[in-house]
Design a protein around this motif. Structure first.
Motif, PDB file in Angstrom:
ATOM      1  N   SER A 150      37.408  30.890  18.289  1.00  0.00           N
ATOM      2  CA  SER A 150      37.983  31.948  19.112  1.00  0.00           C
ATOM      3  C   SER A 150      39.238  31.661  19.703  1.00  0.00           C
ATOM      4  O   SER A 150      40.438  32.187  19.813  1.00  0.00           O
ATOM      5  CB  SER A 150      37.116  32.642  20.092  1.00  0.00           C
ATOM      6  N   GLN A 151      39.259  30.449  20.335  1.00  0.00           N
ATOM      7  CA  GLN A 151      40.362  29.879  21.198  1.00  0.00           C
ATOM      8  C   GLN A 151      41.448  29.239  20.156  1.00  0.00           C
ATOM      9  O   GLN A 151      42.641  29.517  20.279  1.00  0.00           O
ATOM     10  CB  GLN A 151      39.857  28.624  22.218  1.00  0.00           C
ATOM     11  N   VAL A 152      41.009  28.486  18.998  1.00  0.00           N
ATOM     12  CA  VAL A 152      41.988  28.089  18.410  1.00  0.00           C
ATOM     13  C   VAL A 152      42.646  29.047  17.555  1.00  0.00           C
ATOM     14  O   VAL A 152      43.859  29.144  17.285  1.00  0.00           O
ATOM     15  CB  VAL A 152      41.212  26.816  17.390  1.00  0.00           C
ATOM     16  N   TYR A 153      41.961  29.941  16.969  1.00  0.00           N
ATOM     17  CA  TYR A 153      42.431  31.057  16.230  1.00  0.00           C
ATOM     18  C   TYR A 153      43.491  31.812  16.926  1.00  0.00           C
ATOM     19  O   TYR A 153      44.568  32.441  16.430  1.00  0.00           O
ATOM     20  CB  TYR A 153      41.300  31.829  15.328  1.00  0.00           C
ATOM     21  N   ALA A 154      43.134  32.282  18.353  1.00  0.00           N
ATOM     22  CA  ALA A 154      43.885  33.196  19.050  1.00  0.00           C
ATOM     23  C   ALA A 154      45.243  32.548  19.382  1.00  0.00           C
ATOM     24  O   ALA A 154      46.237  33.255  19.396  1.00  0.00           O
ATOM     25  CB  ALA A 154      43.148  33.585  20.354  1.00  0.00           C
ATOM     26  N   HIS A 155      45.181  31.402  19.584  1.00  0.00           N
ATOM     27  CA  HIS A 155      46.566  30.525  20.223  1.00  0.00           C
ATOM     28  C   HIS A 155      47.180  29.830  19.039  1.00  0.00           C
ATOM     29  O   HIS A 155      48.588  29.946  19.136  1.00  0.00           O
ATOM     30  CB  HIS A 155      46.073  29.348  21.074  1.00  0.00           C
ATOM     31  N   TRP A 156      46.600  29.192  18.041  1.00  0.00           N
ATOM     32  CA  TRP A 156      47.171  28.728  17.025  1.00  0.00           C
ATOM     33  C   TRP A 156      47.056  29.250  15.460  1.00  0.00           C
ATOM     34  O   TRP A 156      47.880  28.758  14.576  1.00  0.00           O
ATOM     35  CB  TRP A 156      46.721  27.032  16.950  1.00  0.00           C
ATOM     36  N   GLY A 157      46.242  30.042  15.442  1.00  0.00           N
ATOM     37  CA  GLY A 157      46.208  30.825  14.077  1.00  0.00           C
ATOM     38  C   GLY A 157      45.128  30.131  13.003  1.00  0.00           C
ATOM     39  O   GLY A 157      44.460  28.970  13.269  1.00  0.00           O
ATOM     40  N   PRO A 158      45.035  30.660  11.732  1.00  0.00           N
ATOM     41  CA  PRO A 158      44.081  30.127  10.840  1.00  0.00           C
ATOM     42  C   PRO A 158      44.311  28.876  10.289  1.00  0.00           C
ATOM     43  O   PRO A 158      43.489  28.168   9.916  1.00  0.00           O
ATOM     44  CB  PRO A 158      43.959  31.362   9.755  1.00  0.00           C
ATOM     45  N   ARG A 159      45.394  28.601  10.095  1.00  0.00           N
ATOM     46  CA  ARG A 159      45.905  27.402   9.720  1.00  0.00           C
ATOM     47  C   ARG A 159      45.285  26.094  10.207  1.00  0.00           C
ATOM     48  O   ARG A 159      44.698  24.995   9.903  1.00  0.00           O
ATOM     49  CB  ARG A 159      47.373  27.095   9.391  1.00  0.00           C
ATOM     50  N   TRP A 160      45.669  26.296  11.632  1.00  0.00           N
ATOM     51  CA  TRP A 160      44.975  25.210  12.568  1.00  0.00           C
ATOM     52  C   TRP A 160      43.519  25.167  12.487  1.00  0.00           C
ATOM     53  O   TRP A 160      42.611  24.190  12.533  1.00  0.00           O
ATOM     54  CB  TRP A 160      45.671  25.015  14.077  1.00  0.00           C
ATOM     55  N   ALA A 161      42.972  26.313  12.665  1.00  0.00           N
ATOM     56  CA  ALA A 161      41.531  26.613  12.824  1.00  0.00           C
ATOM     57  C   ALA A 161      40.570  26.135  11.907  1.00  0.00           C
ATOM     58  O   ALA A 161      39.753  25.162  11.643  1.00  0.00           O
ATOM     59  CB  ALA A 161      40.935  28.011  13.119  1.00  0.00           C
TER      60      ALA A 161
END
Length: 448
Positions: A403-414
């Motif tokens: 939830s944190q990585v997706y909200a801030h950096w998006g699916p590519r990073w997640a």
């Protein structure tokens, strides 16, 4: 005469000693080979084999009444786990829309904490219930856990009633549901030595497997709403259908794995399952030049100064209906990555879901099987409690992480980080591959 008499006697005793030594060495060699062969058979035998007279299980004294009672208990546990999983699947798809409905201040980051609270309660309760089940009748922790689950689900159903702080009531309710969902498994048989390195390594493997699927089931609803512009109702319906299809797929896969494990063993299947999961998340990475639909509506309506009187009247007439009937769809403009991250195509997402649906149940089942065989003939209540706690820890960190990585950096990073985690897990499995063996195999090598 005395000397002549003694010499033949001494020679005869030496010959007898050498013969006895050779016989002992031969018998030890045969015993070692027999023990090793039995160990290899034990590595591929099922945990719950058929009780036949020619099998090794037939040597264990067990009355017919005890045999029937044991299988009756196992079937009851099957039913309990099935109903629990059905309830969990129903709730997990509707948490995000339900949370948005009862508390408008809740965002995607808080969603991760709500989902994680379930596993936090389970992680705390699992070792306690496991220890409890080893020293007290097993019915006691089961009855208490069921009572807590019922009460917690009732609280969850009415979290919309308080006037404020509804999201925190939901957080507490989900935590109590997890506390009541702690499982207890045990085997009442004699003790033995255990490879602690293999136990710890299996807990790590199980943690990663649960971590990966927890984040996938957490992000599936927000992801589909952002990428395909689905409404809340559409996301709950379509994602529910997808997870139901994955459940049917898992049943078929597990039936096939049961046959395949007898030929190649659990470790090889676990490795193959991890590779399939990695491919699934790699496919899920965003590619191409097409971008998702952006939620421009609110920003667009509030930022254009040159609006005619007629457009203002039409906007005022339409806005109440839009607010009450459906929310804006698409990728929120507050998530900056929506402007530069390519869309994950529906075919791409479905292909990834199918692969993850193949890999996850395989890895989950093989982790449990290997862990139980590594423990061998020992009361497993506490050990299984720690394994459940490990999985619960994964279900805590997985939703929070995604939830944190997706909200801030998006699916590519997640999803890129998830691929890195799976590579690390495959490497770990390769390092400790030879130690993930059944207790009987390890015990046979010690005797040898």
């Amino acid at each position: 005469m005395r000397t002549r008499t003694c010499k033949p006697t001494l020679t005869t005793s030496r010959r007898s000693g050498w013969e006895v030594s050779r016989e002992l060495a031969s018998s030890r060699l045969v015993a070692a080979v027999t023990t090793a062969s039995l160990g290899m058979e034990a590595e591929q035998e099922p945990l719950l084999g058929n009780r036949t007279s020619g099998s090794r299980e037939g040597d264990i004294v067990e009355t017919e009444e005890h045999y029937k009672s044991r299988w009756r208990s196992i079937r009851i546990l099957y039913l309990t786990m099935f109903l629990s999983s059905v309830g969990f699947s129903i709730v997990i798809m509707s948490i995000w829309p339900y949370l948005q409905k009862i508390d408008q201040t809740a965002d995607a980051s808080f969603l991760g904490w709500v989902i994680a609270s379930f596993s936090l309660g389970q992680m705390v309760a699992s070792p306690m219930f496991g220890l409890w089940s080893n020293y007290r009748p097993r019915k006691e922790p089961l009855i208490v856990s069921i009572f807590i689950s019922v009460a917690a689900n009732c609280l969850y159903a009415y979290v919309h009633l308080p006037a404020s702080h509804n999201k925190y009531y939901m957080l507490v309710a989900r935590g109590l549901v997890g506390f009541g969902a702690a499982s207890t498994d045990e085997v009442q048989v004699p003790q033995g030595n255990i490879d602690q390195v293999a136990v710890v390594a299996t807990n790590i493997l199980f943690f990663v497997v649960l971590f990966i699927f927890a984040l996938f089931e957490t992000i599936i609803t927000p992801l589909t709403m952002d990428m395909y512009g689905w409404t809340q109702e559409q996301a709950v319906l379509y994602d529910g259908i997808i997870l139901a299809a994955l459940g049917v797929e898992a049943v078929v896969i597990l039936l096939g794995v049961k046959l395949l494990s007898k030929k190649i063993g659990e470790r090889a299947i676990l490795l193959g399952g991890l590779i399939v999961v990695w491919v699934g998340f790699f496919i899920l990475l965003p590619w191409g030049n097409q971008f998702p639909k952006i939620q421009w509506e609110d920003l667009h309506n509030n930022s254009i100064p040159n609006t005619t009187f007629g457009e203002i009247i039409i906007g005022l007439w339409k806005s109440p209906r839009e607010d009450h009937n459906e929310r804006p769809t698409g990728c929120p403009i507050e998530q900056a990555w929506c402007l530069y991250t390519p869309v994950i195509h529906l075919t791409q997402f479905l292909t990834s879901a199918v692969l993850i649906g193949i890999g996850y149940p395989v890895c989950n089942l093989m982790s449990y099987t290997l862990y139980s065989k590594i423990l061998g003939p020992k009361p497993q209540g506490v050990y299984m409690g720690w394994l459940t706690a490990s999985g619960s820890g994964a279900r805590i960190l997985g939703p929070v992480f995604i939830s944190q990585v997706y909200a801030h950096w998006g699916p590519r990073w997640a999803f890129g980080l998830v691929c890195g985690m799976v590579v690390f897990t495959i490497t770990l499995l390769g390092v400790i591959y030879k130690r993930l063996i059944a207790f009987s195999v390890r015990y046979g090598r010690i005797q040898e």
